[in-house]
Write a protein that holds these residues in place. Structure first.
Motif, PDB file in Angstrom:
ATOM      1  N   ALA A 115       0.704  -0.919   0.453  1.00 47.63           N
ATOM      2  CA  ALA A 115      -0.092  -0.447  -0.065  1.00 47.63           C
ATOM      3  C   ALA A 115       1.030   1.113   0.300  1.00 47.63           C
ATOM      4  O   ALA A 115       2.199   1.651   0.833  1.00 47.63           O
ATOM      5  N   VAL A 116       0.467   2.096  -0.811  1.00 47.76           N
ATOM      6  CA  VAL A 116       1.404   3.798  -1.086  1.00 47.76           C
ATOM      7  C   VAL A 116       0.243   4.307  -1.426  1.00 47.76           C
ATOM      8  O   VAL A 116      -0.109   5.408  -1.626  1.00 47.76           O
ATOM      9  N   PRO A 117      -0.204   4.878   0.842  1.00 47.20           N
ATOM     10  CA  PRO A 117      -1.151   6.019   1.315  1.00 47.20           C
ATOM     11  C   PRO A 117       0.051   6.762   0.852  1.00 47.20           C
ATOM     12  O   PRO A 117       0.860   7.776   1.420  1.00 47.20           O
ATOM     13  N   LEU A 118      -1.201   7.897   0.354  1.00 44.75           N
ATOM     14  CA  LEU A 118      -0.306   9.367  -0.538  1.00 44.75           C
ATOM     15  C   LEU A 118      -1.286  10.629   0.033  1.00 44.75           C
ATOM     16  O   LEU A 118      -2.484  10.349   0.625  1.00 44.75           O
ATOM     17  N   ASN A 119      -0.274  11.457  -0.007  1.00 45.84           N
ATOM     18  CA  ASN A 119      -0.653  12.540   0.852  1.00 45.84           C
ATOM     19  C   ASN A 119      -1.561  13.244   0.410  1.00 45.84           C
ATOM     20  O   ASN A 119      -1.842  13.938  -0.736  1.00 45.84           O
ATOM     21  N   ALA A 120      -3.253  12.991   0.742  1.00 48.58           N
ATOM     22  CA  ALA A 120      -4.655  14.062  -0.008  1.00 48.58           C
ATOM     23  C   ALA A 120      -4.116  15.436  -0.236  1.00 48.58           C
ATOM     24  O   ALA A 120      -5.105  15.630  -0.915  1.00 48.58           O
ATOM     25  N   TRP A 121      -3.669  15.732   0.153  1.00 52.35           N
ATOM     26  CA  TRP A 121      -3.722  17.930  -0.303  1.00 52.35           C
ATOM     27  C   TRP A 121      -2.178  17.803  -1.078  1.00 52.35           C
ATOM     28  O   TRP A 121      -2.432  18.667  -1.134  1.00 52.35           O
ATOM     29  N   TRP A 122      -1.499  17.090  -1.072  1.00 50.30           N
ATOM     30  CA  TRP A 122      -0.682  17.650  -2.091  1.00 50.30           C
ATOM     31  C   TRP A 122      -1.465  18.036  -4.121  1.00 50.30           C
ATOM     32  O   TRP A 122      -2.911  17.390  -4.258  1.00 50.30           O
ATOM     33  N   THR A 123      -0.448  18.530  -4.421  1.00 55.94           N
ATOM     34  CA  THR A 123      -0.794  19.253  -5.713  1.00 55.94           C
ATOM     35  C   THR A 123      -0.923  18.167  -6.859  1.00 55.94           C
ATOM     36  O   THR A 123       0.043  16.693  -6.032  1.00 55.94           O
ATOM     37  N   PRO A 125       1.401  18.027  -9.220  1.00 59.83           N
ATOM     38  CA  PRO A 125       2.884  18.252  -9.822  1.00 59.83           C
ATOM     39  C   PRO A 125       3.211  16.868  -8.687  1.00 59.83           C
ATOM     40  O   PRO A 125       3.762  16.253  -8.896  1.00 59.83           O
ATOM     41  N   GLU A 126       3.011  17.455  -7.447  1.00 62.16           N
ATOM     42  CA  GLU A 126       3.199  16.172  -6.136  1.00 62.16           C
ATOM     43  C   GLU A 126       3.192  14.876  -6.050  1.00 62.16           C
ATOM     44  O   GLU A 126       4.142  14.249  -5.763  1.00 62.16           O
ATOM     45  N   LEU A 127       1.771  14.397  -6.227  1.00 58.93           N
ATOM     46  CA  LEU A 127       0.970  13.418  -6.792  1.00 58.93           C
ATOM     47  C   LEU A 127       2.103  13.022  -7.882  1.00 58.93           C
ATOM     48  O   LEU A 127       2.428  11.616  -7.903  1.00 58.93           O
ATOM     49  N   ALA A 128       2.435  13.401  -9.202  1.00 58.90           N
ATOM     50  CA  ALA A 128       2.876  12.645 -10.407  1.00 58.90           C
ATOM     51  C   ALA A 128       4.331  12.698  -9.526  1.00 58.90           C
ATOM     52  O   ALA A 128       4.496  10.753 -10.123  1.00 58.90           O
ATOM     53  N   TYR A 129       5.034  13.354  -8.480  1.00 51.33           N
ATOM     54  CA  TYR A 129       6.143  12.474  -9.159  1.00 51.33           C
ATOM     55  C   TYR A 129       6.344  11.631  -7.479  1.00 51.33           C
ATOM     56  O   TYR A 129       7.125  10.325  -8.277  1.00 51.33           O
ATOM     57  N   ALA A 130       5.675  11.590  -6.992  1.00 51.02           N
ATOM     58  CA  ALA A 130       5.503  10.227  -6.220  1.00 51.02           C
ATOM     59  C   ALA A 130       4.903   8.787  -7.152  1.00 51.02           C
ATOM     60  O   ALA A 130       5.414   7.722  -6.532  1.00 51.02           O
ATOM     61  N   ALA A 151      -4.193  12.656 -15.657  1.00 55.31           N
ATOM     62  CA  ALA A 151      -2.998  12.951 -16.900  1.00 55.31           C
ATOM     63  C   ALA A 151      -1.759  11.971 -15.606  1.00 55.31           C
ATOM     64  O   ALA A 151      -2.140  10.368 -17.488  1.00 55.31           O
ATOM     65  N   TRP A 152      -1.553  11.321 -14.954  1.00 58.05           N
ATOM     66  CA  TRP A 152      -0.610  10.195 -14.881  1.00 58.05           C
ATOM     67  C   TRP A 152      -1.573   9.261 -15.020  1.00 58.05           C
ATOM     68  O   TRP A 152      -0.444   7.904 -15.537  1.00 58.05           O
ATOM     69  N   ARG A 153      -2.476   8.620 -14.567  1.00 55.67           N
ATOM     70  CA  ARG A 153      -3.477   7.342 -14.972  1.00 55.67           C
ATOM     71  C   ARG A 153      -2.946   7.688 -16.627  1.00 55.67           C
ATOM     72  O   ARG A 153      -2.968   6.061 -17.311  1.00 55.67           O
ATOM     73  N   ARG A 154      -3.604   8.183 -17.197  1.00 56.04           N
ATOM     74  CA  ARG A 154      -3.958   8.181 -18.766  1.00 56.04           C
ATOM     75  C   ARG A 154      -1.625   8.318 -19.085  1.00 56.04           C
ATOM     76  O   ARG A 154      -2.400   7.529 -20.181  1.00 56.04           O
ATOM     77  N   ARG A 155      -1.893   8.734 -18.951  1.00 57.38           N
ATOM     78  CA  ARG A 155      -0.106   8.490 -19.119  1.00 57.38           C
ATOM     79  C   ARG A 155       0.348   6.641 -19.583  1.00 57.38           C
ATOM     80  O   ARG A 155       1.402   6.398 -20.143  1.00 57.38           O
ATOM     81  N   ARG A 216      13.097  16.950  -1.875  1.00 62.40           N
ATOM     82  CA  ARG A 216      12.365  15.676  -2.804  1.00 62.40           C
ATOM     83  C   ARG A 216      12.214  14.654  -2.211  1.00 62.40           C
ATOM     84  O   ARG A 216      12.247  14.354  -1.062  1.00 62.40           O
ATOM     85  N   PRO A 217      10.931  13.688  -1.985  1.00 60.38           N
ATOM     86  CA  PRO A 217       9.466  13.052  -1.539  1.00 60.38           C
ATOM     87  C   PRO A 217      10.839  11.868  -1.473  1.00 60.38           C
ATOM     88  O   PRO A 217      10.933  11.391  -3.141  1.00 60.38           O
ATOM     89  N   LYS A 218      11.110  11.126  -0.203  1.00 55.90           N
ATOM     90  CA  LYS A 218      11.102   9.979  -0.458  1.00 55.90           C
ATOM     91  C   LYS A 218      10.579   8.778   0.596  1.00 55.90           C
ATOM     92  O   LYS A 218       9.324   9.308   0.939  1.00 55.90           O
ATOM     93  N   GLY A 219      10.335   7.557  -0.556  1.00 54.34           N
ATOM     94  CA  GLY A 219       9.129   6.650   0.500  1.00 54.34           C
ATOM     95  C   GLY A 219       9.697   6.071   1.174  1.00 54.34           C
ATOM     96  O   GLY A 219      10.568   5.340   0.787  1.00 54.34           O
ATOM     97  N   ALA A 220       9.566   6.152   2.685  1.00 52.57           N
ATOM     98  CA  ALA A 220       9.762   5.287   3.263  1.00 52.57           C
ATOM     99  C   ALA A 220       9.152   3.670   3.566  1.00 52.57           C
ATOM    100  O   ALA A 220       7.922   3.505   3.425  1.00 52.57           O
ATOM    101  N   VAL A 221       9.868   2.832   3.158  1.00 51.02           N
ATOM    102  CA  VAL A 221       9.215   1.532   3.047  1.00 51.02           C
ATOM    103  C   VAL A 221       9.562   0.865   4.263  1.00 51.02           C
ATOM    104  O   VAL A 221      10.476   0.372   5.098  1.00 51.02           O
ATOM    105  N   ALA A 222       8.239   0.298   4.479  1.00 58.77           N
ATOM    106  CA  ALA A 222       8.065  -0.546   6.258  1.00 58.77           C
ATOM    107  C   ALA A 222       7.352  -2.101   5.827  1.00 58.77           C
ATOM    108  O   ALA A 222       6.876  -1.987   4.533  1.00 58.77           O
ATOM    109  N   THR A 223       8.068  -2.845   5.883  1.00 61.44           N
ATOM    110  CA  THR A 223       8.399  -4.514   5.827  1.00 61.44           C
ATOM    111  C   THR A 223       6.481  -4.896   6.567  1.00 61.44           C
ATOM    112  O   THR A 223       6.178  -4.148   7.184  1.00 61.44           O
TER     113      THR A 223
END
Length: 579
Positions: A115-123, A125-130, A151-155, A216-223
């Motif tokens: 699961a990748v919970p994304l910040n729902a307040w991001w714009t 461009p911020e969502l596209a980067y993640a 746009a990311w989904r269509r791309r 730049r956002p970093k994805g912290a990976v929890a097992t």
């Protein structure tokens, strides 16, 4: 035999061999709970036993534990069957605090996905980067967020399930099944089981993004094992707190918590795990409103409040103004940001010892709360973040990583079950932050009598109402405005939010941009909570040391900046005269 970092005899009994919170050394050298869940699927499956107890209370519906588990199992089967997702595939979640957020998240865990919970307040461009970074095969979004990811989904051609949203127009060459609506799915079978997949403790469970020192956002990976540990930490602290006040753990009615953290925040996970572990209820809010929160406390007989210090203070103010006694409330839990020193005093002055205060410490990289302080211990030490849970070790480290004696200030290092394995596809950042299982928090701290206190931060970060704002990210946005020659972003005190974002800006010769225009420019690039509340225009060059680093200490002493901060709610800024 490993033991907890305390001489408390009650805690010693809880952590003795064979006791509920006994710990052992894992293969990597970190502490782990000897018993308890090893995966989030294992943890979730135990909630089925709570059956008809209410789990999630929203504005228009109540979801019982039975309803929840059936819906999550059905969605998990769809992931594994119709969508062909396999363990290790990423699934991104971007929506507000709907009950379906929890259905979506736990469906990923029942199917062995990441699961990748994304910040729902991001714009957008911020969502596209993640999304470009984690490359999910499936998007789970509500209707409000769909335009930001479409746009990311269509791309990329990723599939998408929309919750609470209108149906978008299909693009050219797009298949109808690429975007489905959760409301169109068949009603879940209450007797159906989740898909038959093997979920290993060492498998990845979540990727949660947190901004790094580069902005730049970093994805912290929890097992799975790390997240499973995170489900136990709050249960230990609740047990220890009950014993400390002379109560029997597990007795009495199930707790009812007013949840104000956004679900994508790790502080929300700590609260969620605590409630799910005992069959408690979460009362949700569409958006924060102190008067509405006060009404919900009375309407649902809320026993526990959970939120950032800002909202807790606003709830207390609303209760004072309304003359409400908060008769059902027994616990006030804060997290996500450092509380103001007078929070505990205000609570005690108004309600005595009836409402137990609780504070703690955790980060995205620790999968949520690992330390906690509560009750009389918190009242006596309001500046502390508490003691670690049994499967957690702390070190106050000197410049070379050596353990410092009590009372000395050093960087707080943490090791134990719950610490993430590293950053997603970022070995350089991982190597810098993790060393032999220890996570370097970047926070300066002290330890006295086993209690940890945070005194400052090494990293250039602002914590505004529980949300992390990295100065370099806001500075980059300001530098993108053609009128900006130089700028510095820093945190300034705020009585409720803890800190606010302020910017000192030097314009190019002849430029005419004002504070409002600069704020609007940043607002078009970054989430609203990152936009500077105060903008001070400066004629002189910004002060720097010999290496070129801006001396933010000197900027904080600017009379113009101090005046802007004193002007409550200032959004238009001020000008610093030439010196």
């Amino acid at each position: 035999m490993p033991h907890s970092e305390t001489s408390d005899p009650v805690v010693a009994r809880l952590t003795a061999p064979g006791a509920p919170f006994a710990v052992v050394r894992g293969e990597g050298g970190a502490l782990e709970y000897a018993s308890g869940p090893r995966t989030l699927r294992e943890f979730a499956e135990t909630t089925w036993a709570y059956g008809d107890r209410p789990f999630l209370v929203a504005e228009s519906r109540v979801l019982t534990y039975g309803d929840f588990f059936a819906a999550a199992s059905a969605l998990a089967c769809r992931f594994a069957g119709d969508y062909g997702l396999v363990p290790g595939d990423r699934v991104a979640i971007a929506m507000r605090n709907h009950p379906e957020w929890q259905i979506a998240f736990w469906a990923t865990q029942l199917a062995g996905l990441v699961a990748v919970p994304l910040n729902a307040w991001w714009t957008e461009p911020e969502l596209a980067y993640a999304l470009d970074d984690c490359t999910p095969r499936l998007l789970l979004v509500n209707g409000e967020r769909l335009p930001r990811v479409d746009a990311w989904r269509r791309r990329t051609g990723a599939r998408c399930v929309v919750f609470h949203g209108d149906r978008p127009q299909a693009g050219e060459g797009e298949r109808p099944e690429e975007v489905e609506h959760y409301e169109d799915f068949p009603a879940p079978d209450p007797l159906a089981a989740p898909p038959a997949v093997d979920v290993a403790p060492e498998a990845d469970a979540t990727i949660i993004y947190t901004s790094g020192t580069t902005g730049r956002p970093k994805g912290a990976v929890a097992t799975q094992l790390a997240q499973a540990g995170a489900t136990v930490h709050p249960r230990f602290h609740a047990t220890a707190a009950a014993l400390a006040r002379g109560a029997v753990p597990g007795q009495g009615p199930s707790p009812v918590t007013l949840m104000t953290f956004p679900f994508f925040h790790v502080a929300a996970f700590t609260t969620l795990y605590a409630m799910m572990g005992v069959g408690g209820t979460l009362v949700l809010m569409r958006r924060w409103d102190a008067d509405r929160a006060l009404a919900l406390v009375g309407e649902h007989r809320v026993t526990h409040y959970s939120g950032v210090p800002t909202t807790a203070l606003q709830l207390l103010d609303a209760a004072r103004k309304a003359g409400a006694g908060l008769e059902t409330l027994t616990h006030l839990n804060t997290g996500g940001a450092a509380p103001p020193p007078d929070l505990v005093g205000r609570l005690t002055a108004a309600y005595g010892r009836r409402i137990e205060p609780r504070n703690g410490y955790g980060l995205t990289e620790t999968s949520g709360g690992m330390l906690a302080v509560f009750g009389d211990g918190y009242r006596a030490h309001p500046g502390s973040v508490g003691r670690p849970a049994p499967a957690v070790e702390t070190r106050i480290a000197g410049p070379s990583g050596e353990a410092l004696p009590d009372g000395e200030v050093g960087e707080l290092w943490i090791r134990g079950q719950g610490v993430v394995r590293g950053y997603w596809r970022d070995p350089v950042a991982s190597a810098a932050a993790f060393h032999e299982g220890w996570f370097r928090t970047g926070d300066l701290a002290t330890r006295r009598d086993g209690l940890i206190s945070i005194v400052d931060r090494l990293t250039d970060m602002i914590v505004r109402g529980g949300e992390n704002v990295y100065c370099v990210e806001v500075e980059a946005a300001l530098h993108g405005h053609p009128d900006v020659a130089d700028c510095a972003v820093l945190g300034v005190p705020h009585p409720e939010l803890g800190e606010e974002v302020a910017a000192v800006v030097r314009l190019r010769p002849g430029a005419t941009a004002g504070p409002r225009e600069l704020r609007e420019h940043v607002g078009g690039l970054l989430a609203a909570f990152k936009v500077p509340a105060h903008v001070v225009l400066r004629d002189d060059p910004l002060p720097r040391n010999v290496t070129g680093k801006i001396l933010k200490r000197e900027l904080r002493e600017l009379r113009a900046l101090a005046g802007a901060v004193r002007g409550a709610g200032d959004e238009t800024g001020a000008r610093s005269p030439a010196s």
